[in-house]
Design a protein around this motif. Structure first.
Motif, PDB file in Angstrom:
ATOM      1  N   LEU B  75       0.876  -1.170   0.000  1.00  0.00           N
ATOM      2  CA  LEU B  75       0.000   0.000   0.000  1.00  0.00           C
ATOM      3  C   LEU B  75       0.914   1.220   0.000  1.00  0.00           C
ATOM      4  N   MET B  76       0.781   2.022  -1.049  1.00  0.00           N
ATOM      5  CA  MET B  76       1.730   3.111  -1.268  1.00  0.00           C
ATOM      6  C   MET B  76       1.026   4.469  -1.259  1.00  0.00           C
ATOM      7  N   ALA B  77       1.717   5.471  -0.743  1.00  0.00           N
ATOM      8  CA  ALA B  77       1.161   6.828  -0.723  1.00  0.00           C
ATOM      9  C   ALA B  77       2.249   7.806  -1.149  1.00  0.00           C
ATOM     10  N   GLY B  78       1.819   8.982  -1.537  1.00  0.00           N
ATOM     11  CA  GLY B  78       2.767  10.034  -1.895  1.00  0.00           C
ATOM     12  C   GLY B  78       2.861  10.224  -3.402  1.00  0.00           C
ATOM     13  N   MET B  79       4.017  10.721  -3.838  1.00  0.00           N
ATOM     14  CA  MET B  79       4.183  11.125  -5.243  1.00  0.00           C
ATOM     15  C   MET B  79       4.171   9.947  -6.217  1.00  0.00           C
ATOM     16  N   ILE B  80       4.240   8.722  -5.695  1.00  0.00           N
ATOM     17  CA  ILE B  80       4.100   7.536  -6.532  1.00  0.00           C
ATOM     18  C   ILE B  80       2.767   7.562  -7.307  1.00  0.00           C
ATOM     19  N   GLY B  81       1.777   8.276  -6.766  1.00  0.00           N
ATOM     20  CA  GLY B  81       0.463   8.371  -7.424  1.00  0.00           C
ATOM     21  C   GLY B  81       0.298   9.640  -8.244  1.00  0.00           C
ATOM     22  N   SER B  82       1.391  10.382  -8.441  1.00  0.00           N
ATOM     23  CA  SER B  82       1.301  11.624  -9.213  1.00  0.00           C
ATOM     24  C   SER B  82       1.473  11.354 -10.704  1.00  0.00           C
ATOM     25  N   ASN B  83       1.345  12.389 -11.499  1.00  0.00           N
ATOM     26  CA  ASN B  83       1.514  12.225 -12.951  1.00  0.00           C
ATOM     27  C   ASN B  83       2.967  11.959 -13.332  1.00  0.00           C
ATOM     28  N   ARG B  84       3.862  12.067 -12.373  1.00  0.00           N
ATOM     29  CA  ARG B  84       5.255  11.708 -12.618  1.00  0.00           C
ATOM     30  C   ARG B  84       5.604  10.398 -11.920  1.00  0.00           C
ATOM     31  N   GLN B 103     -12.154   4.483  -0.332  1.00  0.00           N
ATOM     32  CA  GLN B 103     -13.020   4.221  -1.493  1.00  0.00           C
ATOM     33  C   GLN B 103     -12.336   4.550  -2.811  1.00  0.00           C
ATOM     34  N   ARG B 104     -11.409   5.475  -2.780  1.00  0.00           N
ATOM     35  CA  ARG B 104     -10.804   5.951  -4.026  1.00  0.00           C
ATOM     36  C   ARG B 104      -9.384   5.441  -4.223  1.00  0.00           C
ATOM     37  N   LEU B 105      -9.003   4.401  -3.502  1.00  0.00           N
ATOM     38  CA  LEU B 105      -7.701   3.764  -3.749  1.00  0.00           C
ATOM     39  C   LEU B 105      -7.604   3.338  -5.195  1.00  0.00           C
ATOM     40  N   ILE B 106      -6.413   3.429  -5.753  1.00  0.00           N
ATOM     41  CA  ILE B 106      -6.170   2.849  -7.079  1.00  0.00           C
ATOM     42  C   ILE B 106      -5.589   1.452  -6.859  1.00  0.00           C
ATOM     43  N   HIS B 107      -6.365   0.450  -7.248  1.00  0.00           N
ATOM     44  CA  HIS B 107      -5.930  -0.938  -7.051  1.00  0.00           C
ATOM     45  C   HIS B 107      -5.198  -1.445  -8.284  1.00  0.00           C
ATOM     46  N   LEU B 108      -4.104  -2.118  -8.052  1.00  0.00           N
ATOM     47  CA  LEU B 108      -3.332  -2.746  -9.123  1.00  0.00           C
ATOM     48  C   LEU B 108      -3.274  -4.234  -8.780  1.00  0.00           C
ATOM     49  N   PRO B 109      -4.383  -4.982  -9.075  1.00  0.00           N
ATOM     50  CA  PRO B 109      -4.505  -6.361  -8.568  1.00  0.00           C
ATOM     51  C   PRO B 109      -3.365  -7.256  -9.029  1.00  0.00           C
ATOM     52  N   GLU B 110      -2.936  -7.061 -10.276  1.00  0.00           N
ATOM     53  CA  GLU B 110      -1.872  -7.934 -10.769  1.00  0.00           C
ATOM     54  C   GLU B 110      -0.560  -7.707 -10.027  1.00  0.00           C
ATOM     55  N   ARG B 112      -0.564  -6.882  -6.838  1.00  0.00           N
ATOM     56  CA  ARG B 112      -0.915  -6.965  -5.407  1.00  0.00           C
ATOM     57  C   ARG B 112      -0.517  -5.664  -4.703  1.00  0.00           C
ATOM     58  N   ALA B 113      -1.002  -4.584  -5.261  1.00  0.00           N
ATOM     59  CA  ALA B 113      -0.621  -3.272  -4.747  1.00  0.00           C
ATOM     60  C   ALA B 113      -1.781  -2.297  -4.893  1.00  0.00           C
ATOM     61  N   ALA B 114      -1.739  -1.245  -4.124  1.00  0.00           N
ATOM     62  CA  ALA B 114      -2.705  -0.162  -4.278  1.00  0.00           C
ATOM     63  C   ALA B 114      -2.023   1.155  -3.939  1.00  0.00           C
ATOM     64  N   ILE B 115      -2.536   2.215  -4.552  1.00  0.00           N
ATOM     65  CA  ILE B 115      -1.976   3.560  -4.346  1.00  0.00           C
ATOM     66  C   ILE B 115      -3.055   4.443  -3.723  1.00  0.00           C
ATOM     67  N   VAL B 116      -2.664   5.135  -2.661  1.00  0.00           N
ATOM     68  CA  VAL B 116      -3.581   6.050  -1.978  1.00  0.00           C
ATOM     69  C   VAL B 116      -3.619   7.362  -2.765  1.00  0.00           C
ATOM     70  N   PRO B 117      -4.826   7.877  -3.079  1.00  0.00           N
ATOM     71  CA  PRO B 117      -4.875   9.155  -3.807  1.00  0.00           C
ATOM     72  C   PRO B 117      -4.529  10.330  -2.896  1.00  0.00           C
ATOM     73  N   GLY B 118      -4.129  11.428  -3.497  1.00  0.00           N
ATOM     74  CA  GLY B 118      -3.917  12.658  -2.745  1.00  0.00           C
ATOM     75  C   GLY B 118      -5.208  13.445  -2.628  1.00  0.00           C
ATOM     76  N   LEU B 119      -5.119  14.616  -2.021  1.00  0.00           N
ATOM     77  CA  LEU B 119      -6.289  15.486  -1.859  1.00  0.00           C
ATOM     78  C   LEU B 119      -6.101  16.758  -2.675  1.00  0.00           C
ATOM     79  N   SER B 120      -7.220  17.335  -3.094  1.00  0.00           N
ATOM     80  CA  SER B 120      -7.173  18.641  -3.762  1.00  0.00           C
ATOM     81  C   SER B 120      -8.069  19.619  -3.019  1.00  0.00           C
ATOM     82  N   PHE B 121      -7.753  20.889  -3.156  1.00  0.00           N
ATOM     83  CA  PHE B 121      -8.601  21.941  -2.604  1.00  0.00           C
ATOM     84  C   PHE B 121      -8.771  23.018  -3.662  1.00  0.00           C
TER      85      PHE B 121
END
Lengths: 308, 308
Positions: B75-84, B103-110, B112-121
């Protein structure tokens, strides 16, 4: 080698044969051959600013200037007189006029050269220094481009706001606008959007308005990135907005001490003065642009006349 | 490859075998192996942030994490989920809580990983984004380190001021303090004086006071150079003064929206939180420091519990 003397080798004799004037900055140098009437007859610019000259390399760098423009006496201003330059020319405290500069030239008789000192400002709250702009300021007055009492904004790597009184620099403040923009463009998280040309259109003006509002620049800068990512801001306008933001903050600080000044004189390179003039218009201040190169040459001539 | 789904491969089964949590930033990554009770049993940190991973290199970079910590779900968070980063995880708009993130995790089942999304304001005046800090914010609440209604300051490359309401991030503002200090230290005219350690002594506090006054940072920065050159300021204190200046301006902006907040929670790395706590003391605001690493692990655990 260096001596501080008022009247020395830079004399009438020198002036009658002509002179080479060098505006020797951190990253660039501009050299001009002036005839005895003070007219420029040849010039060049290259990237051999003081950081481009190796340790011990100034005699060779100076010889190169003479090879290109002639074997004439040299009068140099700018970072060449800093502690990272050729020979250090101690700062002259404000208030200072062109007579003070001429008296405090650093003469290098064996080199047939002299270095113009910079100016310093100290009060109980802050300290400031300039090197190079002082020649332009006094030259602009001598040439009638600027009144002896004026507020002059001199954009560049380090923008200078100078208050002139009775033809002297009374006080000044440096703002690191140009250097910060370059740092952001070259190595920051905003780099990818800051390469575009900066024109004084609406994105620039919007940045100016934001900068004038006075929140910390660091608080506004990241919103450039967020604005592009969230499609609130077009990437094409990011460079102009960011430039406007920094210039707006610059004006806010520079005008803070200015009181009821009728007009701001913006002096320097035309591509920068037009941005500052547009930003001043956005701030409701009348501005007048003056070419910094012409002022530099007038300033050099005026110093030579003082010592002749 | 990527799918946005609420309940997926990251399930109870995953949790029962343990998990690897990665805080994957721009320049660094920190990886932790958590057992089924949520305790950290192994960890490492290196400089393979997203900018240290070559194009197409994320599968290998992820495999390397598993080699070191075990063949477990990630389970990964941070810039790993950015456009870079590896796979983009679209920002979740504020206000948002930990349930929204889960609810908005990005799952990568193959994988066995998921990426936590960031927040916007977004509001009518400005746009902002965060990636990574949201996990710490929700973790700190879940772990009882922070009240569900609080003002949290999260120093780092990009400091985040987050307003928490009822356990959700209501709004936030990013301030580019750390990045600007690094840019100035690495490539500016101030570099030679900014290498020293920054301690919260008097030079730091003097910088904070100056930053809180609210003149443009660009107007104050050059005075560091001038102050050293004119012997108004000791070079040994220049790094601390400059850091204080930027943090003072940061507080001024961050506290501008804060109203009558009793206490500011400063969360992050201890070497940074102590500087911000000292600066807040100078600003007359009570502050409490919270360890960001503990909050991150609590946040990951809380997300896993949401989806289990």
């Amino acid at each position: 080698m260096a001596r501080v003397v008022a009247f020395d080798a830079m004399s009438v004799a020198m002036w009658t044969e002509g002179i080479i004037a060098v505006d020797w900055g951190t990253t660039n140098r501009r050299a001009y051959r002036l005839d005895r009437a003070g007219s420029c007859t040849a010039e060049f610019e290259d990237d051999k600013g003081i950081t481009g000259v190796p340790s011990g390399g100034f005699p060779a760098a100076v010889a190169e200037v003479r090879e290109r423009l002639g074997d004439l006496p040299l009068l140099m201003a700018g970072m060449i007189g800093s502690n990272r330059g050729w020979v250090e020319a101690p700062y002259v405290p404000c208030p200072a006029g062109p007579d003070t500069l001429a008296q405090r030239l650093i003469h290098l008789p064996e080199q047939r050269a002299a270095i113009v000192p910079g100016l310093s400002f100290l009060d109980e709250h802050r300290a400031d220094v300039m090197r190079g702009e002082e020649v332009q300021l006094f030259g602009a007055i001598a040439d009638g481009l600027v009144e002896p009492d004026a507020l002059v904004c001199h954009p560049g790597t380090h923008n200078k706001w100078a208050e002139l009184r009775c033809g002297r620099v009374d006080r000044f403040r440096t703002i690191m606008t140009g250097e910060l923009f370059n740092l952001l463009r070259e190595g920051s998280i905003l780099s990818q959007w800051l390469g575009g040309e900066v024109l004084p259109g609406e994105p620039f003006r919007a940045g100016v308005r934001r900068g004038l509002e006075g929140l910390a620049i660091t608080a506004e800068l990241f919103s450039v990135r967020a604005g592009v990512l969230l499609e609130r801001q077009r990437p094409e306008g990011a460079a102009a907005f960011t430039s406007g933001l920094l210039i707006g903050a610059d004006l806010r600080a520079g005008l803070a001490d200015a009181g009821q000044v009728r007009e701001v004189v913006v002096m320097g390179r035309p591509e920068l003065t037009r941005l500052y003039a547009a930003a001043l218009a956005e701030a409701g201040r009348p501005a007048r642009e003056v070419d910094g190169e012409r002022a530099f040459l007038a300033g050099i001539t005026s110093i030579v006349e003082q010592i002749a």
